[in-house]
Structure formats: C-alpha cells, structure tokens
Design a protein around this motif. Structure first.
Motif, PDB file in Angstrom:
ATOM      1  N   ILE A 243      63.598  19.068  36.470  1.00  0.00           N
ATOM      2  CA  ILE A 243      62.391  18.897  37.455  1.00  0.00           C
ATOM      3  C   ILE A 243      62.822  17.867  38.775  1.00  0.00           C
ATOM      4  CG2 ILE A 243      59.986  18.353  37.731  1.00  0.00           C
ATOM      5  CD1 ILE A 243      59.706  19.209  34.828  1.00  0.00           C
ATOM      6  N   LEU A 244      62.341  18.437  39.962  1.00  0.00           N
ATOM      7  CA  LEU A 244      62.570  17.659  41.140  1.00  0.00           C
ATOM      8  C   LEU A 244      61.092  16.969  41.596  1.00  0.00           C
ATOM      9  CD1 LEU A 244      64.906  16.454  43.066  1.00  0.00           C
ATOM     10  CD2 LEU A 244      64.440  18.586  44.353  1.00  0.00           C
ATOM     11  N   ASP A 245      61.043  15.944  41.346  1.00  0.00           N
ATOM     12  CA  ASP A 245      59.746  15.206  41.899  1.00  0.00           C
ATOM     13  C   ASP A 245      59.843  14.663  43.443  1.00  0.00           C
ATOM     14  OD1 ASP A 245      57.336  13.933  42.612  1.00  0.00           O
ATOM     15  OD2 ASP A 245      57.346  12.997  40.319  1.00  0.00           O
ATOM     16  N   CYS A 246      59.308  15.310  44.351  1.00  0.00           N
ATOM     17  CA  CYS A 246      59.157  15.249  45.705  1.00  0.00           C
ATOM     18  C   CYS A 246      58.190  14.546  46.505  1.00  0.00           C
ATOM     19  CB  CYS A 246      59.634  16.560  46.512  1.00  0.00           C
ATOM     20  SG  CYS A 246      61.170  17.376  46.003  1.00  0.00           S
ATOM     21  N   VAL A 247      57.129  14.188  45.388  1.00  0.00           N
ATOM     22  CA  VAL A 247      56.017  13.541  46.220  1.00  0.00           C
ATOM     23  C   VAL A 247      55.987  12.183  46.373  1.00  0.00           C
ATOM     24  CG1 VAL A 247      53.506  13.136  45.424  1.00  0.00           C
ATOM     25  CG2 VAL A 247      54.471  15.420  44.696  1.00  0.00           C
ATOM     26  N   SER A 248      55.441  11.954  47.718  1.00  0.00           N
ATOM     27  CA  SER A 248      55.614  10.604  48.119  1.00  0.00           C
ATOM     28  C   SER A 248      54.448   9.511  48.167  1.00  0.00           C
ATOM     29  CB  SER A 248      55.969  10.576  49.564  1.00  0.00           C
ATOM     30  OG  SER A 248      57.321  11.016  49.665  1.00  0.00           O
ATOM     31  N   ALA A 249      53.421  10.163  47.219  1.00  0.00           N
ATOM     32  CA  ALA A 249      52.069   9.534  47.103  1.00  0.00           C
ATOM     33  C   ALA A 249      52.093   9.243  45.794  1.00  0.00           C
ATOM     34  CB  ALA A 249      50.890  10.515  47.452  1.00  0.00           C
ATOM     35  N   PRO A 250      51.323   7.798  45.270  1.00  0.00           N
ATOM     36  CA  PRO A 250      51.479   7.632  43.977  1.00  0.00           C
ATOM     37  C   PRO A 250      50.779   8.683  42.799  1.00  0.00           C
ATOM     38  CG  PRO A 250      50.319   5.972  45.174  1.00  0.00           C
ATOM     39  CD  PRO A 250      50.649   7.144  46.411  1.00  0.00           C
ATOM     40  N   HIS A 251      51.207   8.998  41.752  1.00  0.00           N
ATOM     41  CA  HIS A 251      50.848   9.907  40.872  1.00  0.00           C
ATOM     42  C   HIS A 251      51.534  10.072  39.708  1.00  0.00           C
ATOM     43  CE1 HIS A 251      54.714  11.389  42.436  1.00  0.00           C
ATOM     44  NE2 HIS A 251      54.935  12.285  41.425  1.00  0.00           N
ATOM     45  N   ASP A 252      50.737  10.398  38.746  1.00  0.00           N
ATOM     46  CA  ASP A 252      51.407  10.533  37.383  1.00  0.00           C
ATOM     47  C   ASP A 252      52.587  11.347  36.965  1.00  0.00           C
ATOM     48  OD1 ASP A 252      51.439  10.090  34.551  1.00  0.00           O
ATOM     49  OD2 ASP A 252      49.558  10.908  34.217  1.00  0.00           O
ATOM     50  N   VAL A 253      53.563  10.920  36.441  1.00  0.00           N
ATOM     51  CA  VAL A 253      54.815  11.788  36.224  1.00  0.00           C
ATOM     52  C   VAL A 253      54.669  12.104  35.023  1.00  0.00           C
ATOM     53  CG1 VAL A 253      56.155  10.408  37.968  1.00  0.00           C
ATOM     54  CG2 VAL A 253      56.111   9.648  35.759  1.00  0.00           C
ATOM     55  N   LEU A 271      59.215   8.753  47.419  1.00  0.00           N
ATOM     56  CA  LEU A 271      59.157   7.352  47.385  1.00  0.00           C
ATOM     57  C   LEU A 271      57.655   6.684  47.498  1.00  0.00           C
ATOM     58  CD1 LEU A 271      62.452   6.586  49.496  1.00  0.00           C
ATOM     59  CD2 LEU A 271      61.910   6.216  47.005  1.00  0.00           C
ATOM     60  N   PRO A 272      56.942   6.871  46.522  1.00  0.00           N
ATOM     61  CA  PRO A 272      55.443   6.334  46.566  1.00  0.00           C
ATOM     62  C   PRO A 272      55.592   4.958  46.726  1.00  0.00           C
ATOM     63  CG  PRO A 272      55.804   7.661  44.526  1.00  0.00           C
ATOM     64  CD  PRO A 272      56.979   7.491  45.233  1.00  0.00           C
ATOM     65  N   GLU A 273      54.385   4.372  47.256  1.00  0.00           N
ATOM     66  CA  GLU A 273      54.285   2.965  47.416  1.00  0.00           C
ATOM     67  C   GLU A 273      54.227   2.269  46.166  1.00  0.00           C
ATOM     68  OE1 GLU A 273      50.950   1.762  49.927  1.00  0.00           O
ATOM     69  OE2 GLU A 273      50.800   3.950  50.651  1.00  0.00           O
ATOM     70  N   ALA A 274      53.673   2.594  45.025  1.00  0.00           N
ATOM     71  CA  ALA A 274      53.586   2.042  43.733  1.00  0.00           C
ATOM     72  C   ALA A 274      54.421   2.866  42.748  1.00  0.00           C
ATOM     73  CB  ALA A 274      52.081   2.132  43.180  1.00  0.00           C
ATOM     74  N   PRO A 275      55.283   2.092  42.056  1.00  0.00           N
ATOM     75  CA  PRO A 275      56.136   2.805  40.953  1.00  0.00           C
ATOM     76  C   PRO A 275      55.429   3.370  39.762  1.00  0.00           C
ATOM     77  CG  PRO A 275      56.006   0.504  40.598  1.00  0.00           C
ATOM     78  CD  PRO A 275      55.292   0.549  41.786  1.00  0.00           C
ATOM     79  N   PRO A 276      56.288   4.484  39.560  1.00  0.00           N
ATOM     80  CA  PRO A 276      55.334   5.368  38.336  1.00  0.00           C
ATOM     81  C   PRO A 276      55.456   4.597  37.061  1.00  0.00           C
ATOM     82  CG  PRO A 276      57.731   6.101  38.792  1.00  0.00           C
ATOM     83  CD  PRO A 276      57.489   5.090  39.680  1.00  0.00           C
ATOM     84  N   SER A 277      54.525   5.049  36.164  1.00  0.00           N
ATOM     85  CA  SER A 277      54.254   4.159  34.879  1.00  0.00           C
ATOM     86  C   SER A 277      54.462   5.427  33.991  1.00  0.00           C
ATOM     87  CB  SER A 277      52.764   3.944  34.843  1.00  0.00           C
ATOM     88  OG  SER A 277      52.608   3.341  33.318  1.00  0.00           O
ATOM     89  N   ILE A 278      55.617   5.225  33.170  1.00  0.00           N
ATOM     90  CA  ILE A 278      56.247   5.995  32.399  1.00  0.00           C
ATOM     91  C   ILE A 278      55.814   5.818  30.698  1.00  0.00           C
ATOM     92  CG2 ILE A 278      58.303   7.041  31.592  1.00  0.00           C
ATOM     93  CD1 ILE A 278      59.627   6.625  34.140  1.00  0.00           C
ATOM     94  N   SER A 279      55.152   6.894  30.014  1.00  0.00           N
ATOM     95  CA  SER A 279      55.016   6.709  28.832  1.00  0.00           C
ATOM     96  C   SER A 279      56.227   6.660  27.828  1.00  0.00           C
ATOM     97  CB  SER A 279      54.097   7.789  28.300  1.00  0.00           C
ATOM     98  OG  SER A 279      54.025   7.810  26.809  1.00  0.00           O
ATOM     99  N   PRO A 280      56.633   5.821  27.061  1.00  0.00           N
ATOM    100  CA  PRO A 280      57.735   5.882  26.104  1.00  0.00           C
ATOM    101  C   PRO A 280      58.174   7.196  25.439  1.00  0.00           C
ATOM    102  CG  PRO A 280      56.613   3.720  25.861  1.00  0.00           C
ATOM    103  CD  PRO A 280      55.881   4.545  26.528  1.00  0.00           C
TER     104      PRO A 280
END
Length: 350
Positions: A243-253, A271-280
């Motif tokens: 999966i290629l994530d091309c979204v430049s706005a903050p979003h849930d990955v 490249l969103p302003e805020a880094p993604p938060s990833i569930s382990p």
C-alpha cells in the motif's frame, strides 16, 4: 553571476512576490536551463509556510523543472544548446559516500542539496524553479525526451511526484500478481495509481471522496474503496501486498495497515505536518512493515522519465500563471485541483 528573477517568499506569512537575484556563473560541468514550466508540489507550500520548521528566507520554491539548455560548460557531455532538460528535488550530493556511488543520491550520507530552501556545500543559499533560469551541475540534470511533445508541461511533475511514487513501487517489486493499494488521489496519488496500473498490479484506489471514483477508474484503478466506509474497508482486510500512502494531511494509518497480508508493506510518501501514530498490533499482526521512501537517485529518476516517455505517462495538470500562485496554493491545500498545478514560467515575462 547570472541575473535571475522569479517569485519568492520572505517569511512564513508572506505571499510569493516578484524577486530578483543572481545565480552562479556556470562552471565547466554546469548547464544553464531556461525554465519553461515548474510544477507546484505540496512540499513547496509546507516549506514556504515553514510548516516543517526548516525555512530559509528569502525562498524561491520549485523542484519540478523542465526547460531548455541555454549554456553549457566546456566539460559538459550530456547536453548541447537547445536540448530539453529537467531538474528535480536535488542539485548536488557528496558524490563519494557509498549511497552516492550506488546511484542512490537521494540517500546521500552527507545529505543532498535541495533545489531550494537549502544551502550548497559552499554555504550559499540556492533557489528553485519559480524563476526564469537555473544553473546546475550536469550530473543533477535529466534529459527530457522529445517524445513528450506538446505535453512537456505535464511532464514537469514527474521530477517529484513521478519519482516519489515510482521509486517505492519498483523497490517493493509491485507488478503482475501483486495487489497494491494507493491512498489518496491527489498530486502524488494519481501518479502512484498510473504507475501501479502500468506495472501490471491489481490496483485499489482509496479515497474519501465519492466524486473521485470515476476519475480513479479512468486512471487505471481496478477497484475504488471509500475509506470512511467501514464495511468496504473490512472486505479488503489482509489482502494487500503493498500500500502506497500518498496523503499529505494528518490521518490515521492503522486502518490501512490492517489491510496488509502476511509480510505486506505500507510505504509513506506523503508528508503530513504531524507524524503518524502506529498501533503495535497493526504491524505485529501478519508481520507487517511500515516503511518510508523519498525520491529516487539520479539514474532511477532518468529511468522513470524514459519509461514515461515510452509509455505515454504524464501527470494530470492544470496550467497556471505566476500571478495566481496564491490562489493555486489555497486550492492545493483544499485538494481542489486535478491533480497537479504547473506554472507556465513564460508568464514571468508579463
């Protein structure tokens, strides 16, 4: 020195305004490119507005540049006067580290010199493509095929949006027999979709907008999923190789990570302003990987340009002028463009 003029930002809140400056006198390995077209990348907006906290002003943005060679140093071998040429995201790298020697200049261990909002290794501020010309060492200038013909403007975004999406698709060997997803149908996403389709994968386009379904299918999507539809997302669970994530706005990955099959990879290029938060749990399940990718090296970028020329692939663009840069920026932020703005730099003369 060479007299240049273009449009620059002078602080994070200012509009882009006319600006006169000087480029270096070309050395023996340099070429001077008269800029015909320059794409507008979302990263231009991030940097002009200092959203990545690294802005250097005054800033002349632009790193999707195509034009013609108007001068060449005595030792230049790749170009002659009048040749089409392109300049992308970098204008120099250390050239001696292991990555540079492997033609992976985008991952230069010293850090490559960006086309704008950067200082060269000599400490001099460099300016980008919202201007009439640029001076670059020929190693960092690409040949542009005449096959693009009257679609030269639409080839400009290939220098960033094109290689940014092409490189990870090739690296993770997306092709026949693979199921690939593309998140977001914007400036990056529409190129990712075109490439994944051309490479022979089964491609699923993810979008939040039902209004983009028809466009996605026209651009090569085998399926289109509205990502806010939980049932539609659930039907895709555990089925993707890549999966290629091309979204430049903050979003849930995390919802997309849950769609990967065993050993699947999700790659972030937006490249969103805020880094993604990833569930382990989203990555330990199915031994998934969350990765990132930049642009490609010079050789890979040239390969991509030649591939596009041979296969008739260009960006979907809207041509704009230098006097409408503010309007274009606002529309990019609102995702109100299909799918990439390109500036006709001939409008500088007006």
């Amino acid at each position: 020195m060479i007299a240049s003029h273009g449009y620059a930002a002078h602080d994070r809140r200012s509009q882009l305004v006319p600006y006169r400056f000087e480029r270096r006198e070309p050395g023996p390995n340099d070429v001077v490119v008269e800029i015909a077209y320059c794409g507008i990348c979302h990263s231009d907006i991030h940097q002009v507005r200092n959203e990545w906290n690294n802005a250097i002003y005054p800033m002349v943005p632009g790193h999707e540049i195509v034009g013609r060679v108007t001068a060449a140093g005595a030792e230049v071998t790749k170009f002659k006067l009048g040749d089409l040429a392109g300049v992308g995201v970098m204008v120099d790298s250390c050239r001696v580290c292991a990555n540079c020697k492997a033609h992976e200049e985008a991952y230069c261990e010293k850090g490559f010199v960006g086309t704008y909002n950067a200082k060269g290794y000599d400490g001099v501020l460099v300016h980008g493509g919202y201007a009439n010309n640029i001076v670059v060492n020929e190693r960092y200038v690409h040949t542009i095929s005449p096959k693009f013909g009257d679609r030269l403007a639409a080839a400009a975004p290939l220098l960033c949006a094109g290689i940014t999406t092409y490189s990870p698709l090739r690296h993770w060997k997306v092709g026949p027999g693979k199921k690939a997803g593309v998140v977001g149908l914007g400036g990056l996403g529409h190129m990712g979709l075109k490439f994944a389709h051309a490479l022979g994968a089964h491609v699923v386009q993810f979008t939040t907008s039902e209004g983009k379904i028809a466009d996605a299918k026209k651009l090569g999507a085998d399926e289109v999923v509205i990502s806010k539809d939980a049932d539609a997302m659930a039907k895709q669970a555990g089925s993707f190789d890549f999966i290629l994530d091309c979204v430049s706005a903050p979003h849930d990955v995390n919802p997309y990570l849950n769609l990967l099959r065993l050993d699947g990879t999700m790659c972030q290029v937006g490249l969103p302003e805020a880094p993604p938060s990833i569930s382990p749990f989203a990555i330990i399940t199915n031994r998934r990987s969350f990765a990132g990718s930049m642009i490609g090296g010079m050789a890979e970028t040239q390969h991509m340009l030649d591939y596009c020329a041979d296969h008739g692939i260009v960006s979907e663009i809207e041509l704009t002028s230098v006097d409408k840069l503010g309007e274009a920026y606002e529309r990019v932020v609102k995702s109100d463009v299909k799918y990439r703005f390109v500036i006709d730099m001939g409008t500088l003369k007006a």
